[in-house]
Design a protein around this motif. Structure first.
Motif, PDB file in Angstrom:
ATOM      1  N   VAL A  54       5.225  30.775  79.534  1.00 50.25           N
ATOM      2  CA  VAL A  54       6.257  31.096  78.549  1.00 50.25           C
ATOM      3  C   VAL A  54       7.054  32.287  79.046  1.00 50.25           C
ATOM      4  N   SER A  55       8.258  32.437  78.543  1.00 46.08           N
ATOM      5  CA  SER A  55       9.129  33.525  78.970  1.00 46.08           C
ATOM      6  C   SER A  55       9.096  34.659  77.951  1.00 46.08           C
ATOM      7  N   GLY A  56       8.933  35.876  78.441  1.00 46.67           N
ATOM      8  CA  GLY A  56       9.007  37.040  77.570  1.00 46.67           C
ATOM      9  C   GLY A  56       7.659  37.579  77.131  1.00 46.67           C
ATOM     10  N   ALA A  57       7.719  38.643  76.341  1.00 46.51           N
ATOM     11  CA  ALA A  57       6.510  39.331  75.886  1.00 46.51           C
ATOM     12  C   ALA A  57       5.674  38.493  74.936  1.00 46.51           C
ATOM     13  N   ILE A  58       6.204  37.352  74.490  1.00 49.48           N
ATOM     14  CA  ILE A  58       5.424  36.465  73.617  1.00 49.48           C
ATOM     15  C   ILE A  58       4.175  35.958  74.325  1.00 49.48           C
ATOM     16  N   GLY A  59       4.171  36.020  75.660  1.00 48.07           N
ATOM     17  CA  GLY A  59       3.013  35.555  76.409  1.00 48.07           C
ATOM     18  C   GLY A  59       1.850  36.530  76.433  1.00 48.07           C
ATOM     19  N   LEU A  60       2.071  37.758  75.970  1.00 48.42           N
ATOM     20  CA  LEU A  60       1.053  38.802  76.091  1.00 48.42           C
ATOM     21  C   LEU A  60      -0.196  38.512  75.258  1.00 48.42           C
ATOM     22  N   LYS A  61      -0.022  38.266  73.965  1.00 47.57           N
ATOM     23  CA  LYS A  61      -1.184  38.050  73.089  1.00 47.57           C
ATOM     24  C   LYS A  61      -2.040  36.856  73.519  1.00 47.57           C
ATOM     25  N   PRO A  62      -1.435  35.664  73.723  1.00 43.17           N
ATOM     26  CA  PRO A  62      -2.278  34.526  74.102  1.00 43.17           C
ATOM     27  C   PRO A  62      -2.952  34.699  75.460  1.00 43.17           C
ATOM     28  N   THR A  63      -2.286  35.378  76.400  1.00 37.11           N
ATOM     29  CA  THR A  63      -2.907  35.595  77.700  1.00 37.11           C
ATOM     30  C   THR A  63      -4.128  36.491  77.567  1.00 37.11           C
ATOM     31  N   MET A  64      -4.004  37.552  76.772  1.00 34.94           N
ATOM     32  CA  MET A  64      -5.153  38.430  76.570  1.00 34.94           C
ATOM     33  C   MET A  64      -6.269  37.719  75.817  1.00 34.94           C
TER      34      MET A  64
END
Length: 389
Positions: free
Chosen positions: A100-110
């Motif tokens: 995904v593009s952008g900071a939206i990927g941070l939570k699911p990746t963690m």
């Protein structure tokens, strides 16, 4: 059998990842897919790959997808942030491709890392915004982070089997984008359509604009710092218009290793998904002899975004998250025709210089800084007379 979850399956990287899956049917299986708003494409992917779980961004699209698939499809349908998290933590998946593009990927990746899943990372913003937090979390949960960006994949390949203490510097290459030869006065007239015409790569809109401003390379500098545990003074950027050398590593003895290939994202995607193997691929091979390989120094006056990224990285703490958030807002405003191309780095600079970087220890602190930066950037983009050149 490797079972993967893809965050961003209908985007550019996600679609190319599924092309790699097609080549290795029986060896790699997508068991969970998360998409944005392209429900028609996601439906085709569901029918072809039969994942056990899928997610879309909007509730109405989830309702539509459930109705079309029917109760007997065997595919669970989620939506929104809950859906992203469900995809990232799906128990059957051992590897999560964050595309995904952008900071939206941070939570699911963690969240995926906390579940001990390996991460094929194609989302720069995760390490840009929260590199220290993500890397330490991966170490605690013994989750591998495998870079999918062509540049970081190249460095990863060059370092394979090497002692990292022998590294003198990492050299990231950049194509220079479509405006490499533009005079400064001509850059004032750049339109979104012009910025979306990348000379070498086929990518999504946001990353394509970032490549045109050189912010993409700045994000990669910060990402490289965390991926390879190297300080900013030993990360160099050079312009390489041919996009044949994807990055290089210089060692203490003066030797330089480079990874060369045609500019095709399927190759680094495949390397991440099949590592440590190197099975045959459908990617075209280089045609020898190569006629020329040229290099230039980035022009930081015409492309100040690269300097801003170095500044944010060196400031540390919450500053990279603030820089990234401001850039996401500014790029979206440019694509919507609200600000000019040269206003993008000006908005980022203004937001950065209005922020006092602080150390962070939690994801919430990063998200708070991210939210502040977005609000500030929105305000600047809403009254852009002084920014539009």
């Amino acid at each position: 059998m490797k079972r993967i979850a893809i965050l961003g399956s209908t985007g550019s990287i996600g679609q190319q990842a599924l092309q790699v899956v097609d080549q290795f049917a029986g060896e790699i299986r997508p068991v969970a897919l998360a998409a944005g708003r392209n429900r028609e494409l996601l439906l085709r992917q569901v029918k072809k790959y039969k994942p056990q779980l899928v997610s879309v961004s909007k509730e109405e699209d989830a309702v539509w997808l459930r109705e079309v698939l029917g109760r007997e499809s065997g595919t669970e349908v989620y939506c929104g942030n809950e859906g992203l998290l469900a995809t990232a933590t799906f128990p059957e998946a051992d590897t999560v491709l964050t595309a995904v593009s952008g900071a939206i990927g941070l939570k699911p990746t963690m969240a995926a890392i906390r579940c001990g899943k390996n991460i094929a990372l194609a989302n720069k913003e995760t390490l840009v915004a929260a590199g220290e937090l993500v890397v330490s979390l991966a170490q605690r949960h013994k989750a591998a982070i495998m870079p999918v960006d062509s540049e970081h994949s190249a460095v990863w390949q060059c370092l394979n089997g090497e002692n990292c203490e022998d590294v003198s510097q990492i050299i990231l290459t950049a194509s220079g984008g479509p405006f490499r030869l533009f005079k400064r006065e001509k850059m004032a007239g750049i339109t979104p359509a012009m910025a979306l015409e990348h000379p070498n790569w086929k990518m999504g809109p946001k990353i394509t604009v970032d490549s045109a401003t050189l912010m993409n390379k700045g994000l990669e500098v910060i990402e490289a710092r965390w991926l390879f545990n190297i300080d900013y003074n030993r990360i160099k950027v050079v312009i390489h218009p041919e996009s044949i050398i994807h990055s290089m590593v210089e060692f203490n003895d003066g030797s330089v290793m480079a990874q060369l290939a045609v500019p095709d994202m399927r190759l680094p995607i495949q390397y991440a998904l099949t590592y440590p193997g190197r099975p045959a691929s459908n990617v075209p091979k280089l045609q020898w002899p190569i006629r020329s390989l040229t290099f230039e120094t980035p022009d930081l006056e015409r492309f100040p975004a690269l300097s801003l990224a170095y500044e944010a990285g060196r400031a540390g703490g919450t500053m990279p998250a603030v820089m990234n958030a401001a850039n996401e807002v500014a790029v979206a405003a440019f694509l919507a025709g609200k600000i000019g191309f040269m206003a993008i780095p000006k908005v980022v600079e203004e937001v950065m210089h209005g922020h006092n970087a602080t150390k962070y220890g939690t994801l919430e602190e990063i998200l708070e800084a991210d939210g502040w930066a977005r609000r500030k950037a929105d305000e600047l983009c809403a009254g852009t007379a002084s920014f539009t050149l």
